[in-house]
Design an enzyme around this catalytic site. Structure first.
Site, short mmCIF file in Angstrom:
data_model
loop_
_atom_site.label_atom_id
_atom_site.label_comp_id
_atom_site.label_asym_id
_atom_site.label_seq_id
_atom_site.Cartn_x
_atom_site.Cartn_y
_atom_site.Cartn_z
N CYS A 85 -8.87 5.05 4.93
CA CYS A 85 -8.21 4.64 3.69
C CYS A 85 -7.08 5.62 3.32
O CYS A 85 -6.58 6.35 4.19
CB CYS A 85 -9.22 4.49 2.56
SG CYS A 85 -8.56 3.62 1.12
N ASP B 118 -14.40 7.78 -4.59
CA ASP B 118 -14.11 7.16 -5.89
C ASP B 118 -15.10 7.63 -6.95
O ASP B 118 -14.74 7.83 -8.10
CB ASP B 118 -14.16 5.63 -5.76
CG ASP B 118 -12.89 5.15 -5.08
OD1 ASP B 118 -12.83 5.21 -3.85
OD2 ASP B 118 -11.95 4.79 -5.80
C1 RUB Z 1 -8.93 4.21 -2.44
C2 RUB Z 1 -10.05 5.03 -1.91
C3 RUB Z 1 -9.85 6.51 -1.85
C4 RUB Z 1 -10.43 7.12 -3.13
C5 RUB Z 1 -10.04 8.59 -3.27
O1 RUB Z 1 -9.29 2.89 -2.70
O2 RUB Z 1 -11.12 4.55 -1.62
O3 RUB Z 1 -10.53 7.07 -0.76
O4 RUB Z 1 -9.94 6.42 -4.26
O5 RUB Z 1 -8.64 8.68 -3.43
P1 RUB Z 1 -8.23 1.88 -3.36
P2 RUB Z 1 -8.00 9.97 -4.13
O6 RUB Z 1 -7.02 1.89 -2.48
O7 RUB Z 1 -8.93 0.56 -3.37
O8 RUB Z 1 -7.91 2.39 -4.74
O9 RUB Z 1 -8.43 11.13 -3.30
O10 RUB Z 1 -6.52 9.73 -4.09
O11 RUB Z 1 -8.52 10.03 -5.51
#
Ligand code: RUB
Length: 315
Positions: free
Chosen positions: A133, A204
Site C-alpha cells: 500500500c 490505520d
Molecule cells: C492506506 C493504508 C496505510 C495506512 C498508514 O489506506 O492502509 O498503510 O493508512 O498510512 P487508504 P500512513 O489508501 O485506503 O487510506 O502511514 O500514511 O498514516
C-alpha cells in the site's frame, strides 16, 4: 444540520475528499480533519462556548463518519475538541482550536522524522525489503534507510484495487530509492526469490492487544512472512493507537463501493465485495516503530494505557 456544518463548506468538502480518497492514508486524513474542524468554528454565529462545543461535536462526528477504520480521524478530532477546555469566550475558543489543530499537524510531522530514524536503524544491513500500500510512515522509514544503506532494494505491492503501490513506488523512485513495483499476488514469490529480509508497513489502527488494522492483504502477507521467517515492522505514530480499544470497542472494517473492484456489468450475476482493511494479530508483528520508541507486542497495552490516560473521548 447545525450552524457549524451549514457554514462549514470547507468541512463538507474535506469530508468528501476523505470519502472519495482524494485525501487518503491514516496520518493525512487525521491532519486534514483536525484543520477542518478548527476552521469550522469560524462558521459558528452564536456567543456561547457550550453552543459551539455542541455544534463542533456534531461536526466532528460527521467528519469521523467519512472513513471508519483509521482511528487517527477520531484521535485528531478529539485532540482538537479538547482545546475547548477552559475557553471562556467564543473568540478564545476559536484561537485555541486553531492552535490545537496546528499543533496536531506539527506533532504528526515531527513523529514521522523520529520514526524514519528509528526504523532506518532496523534496516542497516538489509538488502531487500517489501512494503504494501502507501504509508507515509513506512515510506519515510524506507527513504531514510536507503539513504544510510545504499544496497537496499524495496519491493512495493501494487495494492489492488486502488493501486496505492504506484504512489509508493513513484515517491520512492523520486527520492532515489531502488524500487520495484510488483503485483499483490507476486508477494510470496518475491519474498522467496529475492530473499526479502523485512516487511515494512504502516497502520490505520493499532488496538490495545497489538492487532494491526491496515490495508487489505496485510494479514495474508504477514502470515506468509511468518512462514518464511521474515520479520514485520509496523511504522506508526502514537495517533494510530486506539483509545477505544482500551474499552473493548471493535474496529469497523470499511467496505467500499464494488465498482472499485470491477464494473458489475462486466460480470453479470456476480456479487462483488470490496473490504479495504484487515486485522493482523500481534503474533505476526516483530516490532512497532513509534516516535516514542520501538515496541514489542506485549508492551502495546501499557503503552496505550499511558498514552490515553488523560485523554477525553468527545466522539
Ligand atoms: C492506506 C493504508 C496505510 C495506512 C498508514 O489506506 O492502509 O498503510 O493508512 O498510512 P487508504 P500512513 O489508501 O485506503 O487510506 O502511514 O500514511 O498514516
Amino acid at each position: 444540520m447545525n450552524s457549524v456544518t451549514l457554514g462549514g463548506s470547507l468541512l463538507l468538502s474535506v469530508k468528501r475528499d476523505i470519502e472519495t480518497m482524494r485525501t487518503r492514508g491514516a496520518a493525512e486524513i487525521g491532519k486534514q480533519a483536525a484543520l477542518a474542524l478548527a476552521h469550522a468554528a469560524q462558521a459558528y454565529h452564536g456567543d456561547s462556548v457550550v453552543g459551539l462545543q455542541v455544534d463542533l461535536i456534531e461536526a466532528a462526528r460527521l467528519l469521523a463518519s467519512a472513513r471508519p477504520t483509521a482511528v487517527t480521524l477520531r484521535n485528531a478530532l478529539n485532540h482538537v475538541l479538547s482545546a475547548l477546555d477552559g475557553a471562556r469566550t467564543v473568540s478564545t475558543a476559536r484561537a485555541q482550536l486553531r492552535r490545537s489543530a496546528q499543533a496536531y499537524v506539527r506533532d504528526v510531522e515531527a513523529a514521522k522524522g523520529l520514526i524514519a530514524a528509528a526504523g532506518a536503524k532496523l534496516l542497516r544491513t538489509d538488502r531487500a525489503v517489501l512494503t504494501h500500500c502507501h504509508s507515509t510512515l513506512a515510506q519515510a522509514v524506507l527513504v531514510e534507510a536507503a539513504r544510510k544503506n545504499r544496497r537496499l532494494r524495496v519491493f512495493s505491492t501494487e495494492t489492488r484495487p486502488f493501486r496505492q503501490g504506484l504512489i509508493t513506488s513513484r515517491n520512492l523512485a523520486q527520492a532515489g530509492v531502488d524500487v520495484t513495483l510488483i503485483l499483490d499476488s507476486a508477494a510470496t514469490y518475491i519474498l522467496e526469490t529475492e530473499k526479502v529480509s523485512k516487511i515494512v508497513l504502516g497502520a490505520d489502527t493499532i488496538t490495545a492487544d497489538g492487532t494491526v488494522y491496515n490495508k487489505i492483504g496485510t494479514r495474508q502477507l504477514c502470515i506468509v512472512a511468518q512462514h518464511l521467517k521474515v520479520p514485520v515492522l509496523v511504522c506508526a505514530e502514537t495517533q494510530k493507537f486506539s483509545p477505544y480499544s482500551l474499552r473493548g470497542e471493535p474496529v469497523p472494517i470499511e467496505e467500499r463501493n464494488a465498482r472499485e473492484v470491477a464494473d458489475p456489468e462486466d460480470v453479470p450475476g456476480v456479487r462483488i465485495r470490496n473490504p479495504v482493511f484487515d486485522a493482523t494479530p500481534p503474533r505476526y508483528v516483530h516490532r512497532y516503530v513509534t516516535e516514542k520508541g520501538v515496541l514489542e507486542s506485549k508492551r502495546v497495552r501499557p503503552f496505550a494505557e499511558r498514552l490515553f490516560r488523560d485523554v477525553t473521548l468527545w466522539i
